[in-house]
Design a protein around this motif. Structure first.
Motif, PDB file in Angstrom:
ATOM      1  N   LEU A   1       0.885  -1.158   0.000  1.00 52.98           N
ATOM      2  CA  LEU A   1       0.000   0.000   0.000  1.00 52.98           C
ATOM      3  C   LEU A   1       0.923   1.208   0.000  1.00 52.98           C
ATOM      4  CD1 LEU A   1      -2.885   1.189   0.252  1.00 52.98           C
ATOM      5  CD2 LEU A   1      -2.531   1.227   2.719  1.00 52.98           C
TER       6      LEU A   1
ATOM      7  N   ASP B   1      -1.961  12.234   0.266  1.00 60.12           N
ATOM      8  CA  ASP B   1      -3.290  11.622   0.365  1.00 60.12           C
ATOM      9  C   ASP B   1      -3.578  10.619  -0.757  1.00 60.12           C
ATOM     10  OD1 ASP B   1      -4.136  12.694   2.722  1.00 60.12           O
ATOM     11  OD2 ASP B   1      -5.160  14.408   1.820  1.00 60.12           O
TER      12      ASP B   1
ATOM     13  N   ARG C   1      -3.412   7.156  -2.317  1.00 61.12           N
ATOM     14  CA  ARG C   1      -3.163   5.807  -1.793  1.00 61.12           C
ATOM     15  C   ARG C   1      -3.447   4.783  -2.866  1.00 61.12           C
ATOM     16  NH1 ARG C   1      -6.908   5.759   3.528  1.00 61.12           N
ATOM     17  NH2 ARG C   1      -5.902   7.538   4.520  1.00 61.12           N
TER      18      ARG C   1
ATOM     19  N   LEU D   1      -3.124   0.646  -3.850  1.00 55.47           N
ATOM     20  CA  LEU D   1      -2.852  -0.713  -3.389  1.00 55.47           C
ATOM     21  C   LEU D   1      -2.286  -1.508  -4.566  1.00 55.47           C
ATOM     22  CD1 LEU D   1      -3.038  -2.921  -1.246  1.00 55.47           C
ATOM     23  CD2 LEU D   1      -5.458  -3.181  -1.784  1.00 55.47           C
TER      24      LEU D   1
ATOM     25  N   SER E   1     -12.693   7.056  -5.090  1.00 54.74           N
ATOM     26  CA  SER E   1     -11.335   7.496  -4.753  1.00 54.74           C
ATOM     27  C   SER E   1     -11.191   8.998  -4.996  1.00 54.74           C
ATOM     28  CB  SER E   1     -10.317   6.723  -5.590  1.00 54.74           C
ATOM     29  OG  SER E   1     -10.587   6.894  -6.959  1.00 54.74           O
TER      30      SER E   1
ATOM     31  N   CYS F   1      -2.835  -2.395  -9.752  1.00 52.12           N
ATOM     32  CA  CYS F   1      -2.651  -1.142  -9.031  1.00 52.12           C
ATOM     33  C   CYS F   1      -4.012  -0.475  -8.893  1.00 52.12           C
ATOM     34  CB  CYS F   1      -1.688  -0.226  -9.786  1.00 52.12           C
ATOM     35  SG  CYS F   1      -0.066  -0.976 -10.002  1.00 52.12           S
ATOM     36  N   ASP F   2      -4.606  -0.578  -7.742  1.00 54.53           N
ATOM     37  CA  ASP F   2      -5.942  -0.015  -7.525  1.00 54.53           C
ATOM     38  C   ASP F   2      -5.853   1.219  -6.645  1.00 54.53           C
ATOM     39  OD1 ASP F   2      -6.544  -3.136  -8.083  1.00 54.53           O
ATOM     40  OD2 ASP F   2      -8.254  -1.884  -8.649  1.00 54.53           O
TER      41      ASP F   2
ATOM     42  N   LEU G   1      -7.065   3.626  -4.188  1.00 62.64           N
ATOM     43  CA  LEU G   1      -8.107   3.678  -3.153  1.00 62.64           C
ATOM     44  C   LEU G   1      -8.492   5.131  -2.882  1.00 62.64           C
ATOM     45  CD1 LEU G   1      -6.805   0.984  -0.619  1.00 62.64           C
ATOM     46  CD2 LEU G   1      -8.140   0.674  -2.697  1.00 62.64           C
ATOM     47  N   GLN G   2      -7.510   6.017  -2.968  1.00 61.44           N
ATOM     48  CA  GLN G   2      -7.772   7.445  -2.772  1.00 61.44           C
ATOM     49  C   GLN G   2      -6.845   8.229  -3.688  1.00 61.44           C
ATOM     50  OE1 GLN G   2      -9.118   9.129   1.161  1.00 61.44           O
ATOM     51  NE2 GLN G   2      -7.039   9.913   1.104  1.00 61.44           N
ATOM     52  N   ALA G   3      -7.401   9.226  -4.361  1.00 60.32           N
ATOM     53  CA  ALA G   3      -6.637   9.947  -5.383  1.00 60.32           C
ATOM     54  C   ALA G   3      -6.448  11.404  -5.004  1.00 60.32           C
ATOM     55  CB  ALA G   3      -7.374   9.865  -6.727  1.00 60.32           C
ATOM     56  N   ASP G   4      -5.188  11.857  -5.065  1.00 57.08           N
ATOM     57  CA  ASP G   4      -4.917  13.282  -4.881  1.00 57.08           C
ATOM     58  C   ASP G   4      -3.741  13.698  -5.762  1.00 57.08           C
ATOM     59  OD1 ASP G   4      -5.167  15.855  -3.880  1.00 57.08           O
ATOM     60  OD2 ASP G   4      -3.716  15.478  -2.283  1.00 57.08           O
TER      61      ASP G   4
END
Lengths: 239, 239, 239, 239, 239, 239
Positions: free
Chosen positions: E30, E35, E37, E39, E70, E117-118, E120-123
């Motif tokens: 991970l 911010d 993230r 996986l 995300s 590559c998933d 989970l949160q995008a910034d």
């Protein structure tokens, strides 16, 4: 009563067949019926579809498609929509069937020829141009195959061409362009062999249903048109 | 030279039309041509497709499909494959076109009728049974629409039916069953109005190309078959 | 408090099972629960899915679908949309699972039976009619298979049927029709073997959650309904 | 007879609910039932689906999915396959239905909450963890919505949680992990409100059909498990 | 001129790499860039794609995807839409290519490693975080493979990491977050090996085209950022 | 060390731009880079995508595709496969982005120009030929639009062209043909404006990663190639 481009009712548009327009394909032709331009490519591959394996016979199939801006207003790309429309399917099947009618599958051996007919510019008669051009591409592909695989017999038993005919303003006309096609009362596509027999007759009443006399006059016109197309094919292939 | 089921060359299979087989549809018919069984349902909806809005005219369209086990060996479900095959597309278009040929769109107003033709059991001639049965479902749907919307004029200008004909063992035959269809040299589907004019003529050389005499004999046979079918439709609708 | 069609709370709708409705399928039944009509066809094929090969065991699977105009308003065809909806998937899986619960896969050998359950007309309870009718089609298909492959043991270990129950107007009712189903507070589908055990219990609170007493009364009702259905199946199969 | 991880038959795996695991979502929770990890995100959007517009009522829906390597062997990505499998559809529908059972749609106004339940790691019980975690995400999303839109009444009428139970080695067990689930004779997922009523009961005989006594013991176990889960939810939401 | 989060122009966001976040995968991480993230899971499978069979060489491929929530506003699920968008395709291809640049396929033998590559949160910077995290997952997967298959040589020839750089308010900045990325005049993603060579340089003028000096300053910045990331990778892998 | 076609390392293949190759499109060009032939068609439509409505600004987008037999071996048709591959998506996006970099959207008003770039024959560099040809089609489309809508300002702020460069046999080469492309160690596509600034730089290590010196030499070569292409564009448009 005059045709939009001044032709006689039984007159074809100018026909041009540019052989070997493509470098990679085993046979190819850019065919033009007036402003209609179709690029026909023949691909030879070893092997046949699963259901035909082990029969010793070959297979011929076709795919027809239009470039998005071949038409007056842009059409959505079928690859982007993710599915092929009914018209595309129908014409692909017609082209394949028409060419198979003059092929001797035994003579081909277990090879597949795929004919890609891509409409670069459309002005009516794209399916008939496709069939007529695909025949010359197929003829060259078979020459390639005969030499490469040393085939004894010619897999072509005859030539084949196609033309549209229709009733416009109560007059039977040959080789409709888009303008005429869109107002035709009856529209017919006819596929004819070099020796003058029918491979496919598809007549549709766009407006009022038609009687037997109309049907007969259209068939006469179509046969005469295909006789001319056969000459164009011969000339191109002897070039 | 005898036909597999003992019929004369110009004889139809037994025809049965069970009207209103479905409870929900505005018109419906279970039609049988021998062992071929097609369930035809007509749905009336307000409104027309986007490209026709504001014209005051209606629209008629059709969808044809086969149940997976309507045939001798099970076919994959098109909904599971995620796409409709070329044959399905082609027949759906043919059915829709055939019915539209006898419809007065102005008289319908801006309503759409969709004809679902689902083949429950197939034994040749499914598309011609579909057209013939869809006509009676459409007729009932228009009765429903005229009453509900108080339409002045009948949107049906004529009736329409369809039959297959073909050359089997060098003999012209009417209404081929699956066995005959699969060995026919030439196969033709003909759509004819109640007054005897052609709506659609689709002839295909399955084996050798065919000449004009053959074509003529097949057309004669088809017209006589459709005359009989018209009687079956009348009887069913007067029942 | 009366049911729309005047039935007692614990009364099934008229049940009809027409065996061998189809000519091609190895087993088939047209089953009717009142106005609900489902055509069930069993197809026997050699071989099993890849993940089961070499185990010596067979497989049973099902596909459920509704004709577009089986319902009060026409639904879009899943083959045209290009994907199967969640409800269709879910019911197909339920039907397959329910039938597999009474099958001895070893006794089948490496064959696959596919059950096509096509709803011709829908009035509630289509999935339970599908399971009940599919059982009789499967039974005939296994008879066919045993004879053809000379199987020693019967691949059916028990019979299976299914019924819906629900709470409508605070009353537990058996075999809901569409009208009742659409206002039910709780809706339950129960799959029961001929010997009275549960294969599947699927209860859903459509409105308010339900307590244990409600659940118990619904289960009692379902078991009694399936006992009756088992008799209908026996009668049809002995016909 | 002992469980693979040494638990008592009526013992849950360790439960962890990490609230607000995501920064963007209006409500979110990472829920763990032992090694099963599901990320639940609630999205609040203005408006409702077309068929619900103008009713003044809101809507709650859910989408469930598994990451390709959440499982022991990698599964193909459904976005790459281009279609959603039956199991995914079925669980998405179950999660949505379960949450809607405790929602007062009038109190929500015309807003939609979508619950995304993505399984990051799977070890049995992913659908029950998804429902249990989605409830806490939904609860936070409603807090957000009430404040933002100044809603008078709480759209939540009760809490909801879910657990799996099953018969393994003839013993009724609570909260099966993957190992137990794969050998269970009967498998049941039960959704229960905070006040102890049933929202959904889904029992399936994986092997032999089950009798009423088995069913009763499983229901008892499930209700006791959900009582514990309700406490976990309360603690997380008061944190 | 200050960055939204107060960083210096050449400063990375806090980087965290949590190794072995998943239990089932042969390698996983991970990874967090602020911010953002992602996986990353590496799956080892025997065999290679058809076109590579019999070469004795392995294959490495990648799939990138974003969870629906995300991002700041929920995006539709690609599995529900039934097709993968262009951006997803493009990044999946980039991640695969970047990792293959440091792999010795001969040393792997005929095995395939798939990197999921998933996000989970995008910034911002999700593709560069994916590459950087996928490297560590791949490294662990190769350790697993070497031990299991007793491979003599390490299939990794070097390490690889990636970072985004861009011109924001006329200033070259390292590791843009979403806010900066959305206003950048030029945006560049650079993939660099542990030994400092380029694997991929992708620069795009979002607003005005950029000159050579700008390009040079961005490349300098990217190389320095990747040097730092290489240290993070080393630390994580030695942990 | 010699190039397969005898060119100097910094020499383009013969470039031909045939303007207005299509009759219907508002702008079109058949562009040839040696044997690579791309047909570029610009379509002008009123209105913009939903997300841009009401801004007063226009939009430019592109779709790239290859005819099945444009390549040495026939590729499957994406419309038949039902989905667009990653490479097609990626290039379509690149072409659109490259042209948008030189467009003043305010000056266009709310119109959309779609650029269809269909590869008729492929011999390396299809994407760079597509961008270079699309620019001339776009230029003509804007002339058409300015006249038709009486636009005050020219929506083109600059011209744009593109070329591929690469390291082959340790030598930096301009405009790789397919043979060279398939063995290149590093492959770079560079998009440059008429005034010499970069719009897009995409370099990929196909084999070994590359150092800064290599990168610099490739950029120099690309800029010189685009300078020549700009002259070809000017000449075509002044024709």
């Amino acid at each position: 009563m005059a045709r939009p481009d001044g032709r006689a009712p039984n007159q074809l548009r100018p026909v041009t067949i540019t052989r070997n327009w493509l470098r990679h394909a085993e046979g190819s032709a850019l065919i033009e019926f007036g402003d209609t331009r179709v690029l026909c490519a023949a691909t030879v591959e070893d092997g046949v579809p699963r259901w035909r394996r082990g029969t010793g016979e070959g297979w011929v199939t076709a795919e027809y498609a239009m470039l998005p801006r071949s038409t007056d207003t842009r059409g959505p790309r079928e690859s982007v929509k993710g599915k092929i429309g009914g018209r595309t399917h129908e014409i692909s099947r017609l082209v394949g069937r028409s060419l198979r009618a003059v092929v001797d599958f035994k003579a081909m051996g277990e090879h597949t020829v795929t004919l890609d007919c891509d409409v670069l510019q459309a002005d009516g008669g794209t399916r008939t141009a496709a069939i007529t051009g695909a025949y010359t591409a197929l003829s060259d592909a078979f020459k390639h195959l005969r030499k490469k695989r040393n085939l004894k017999n010619n897999p072509l038993r005859d030539s084949v061409s196609a033309i549209s005919v229709g009733i416009v303003q109560d007059q039977a006309r040959l080789d409709l362009n888009y303008l005429e096609d869109s107002v035709a009362q009856t529209d017919m596509n006819v596929v004819v062999t070099g020796s003058g027999d029918f491979v496919e007759v598809q007549g549709t009443a766009e407006g009022a249903p038609f009687d037997r006399a109309r049907l007969d006059s259209l068939l006469d016109l179509a046969v005469s048109g295909c006789t001319e197309l056969t000459e164009h094919q011969k000339k191109a292939l002897s070039g």
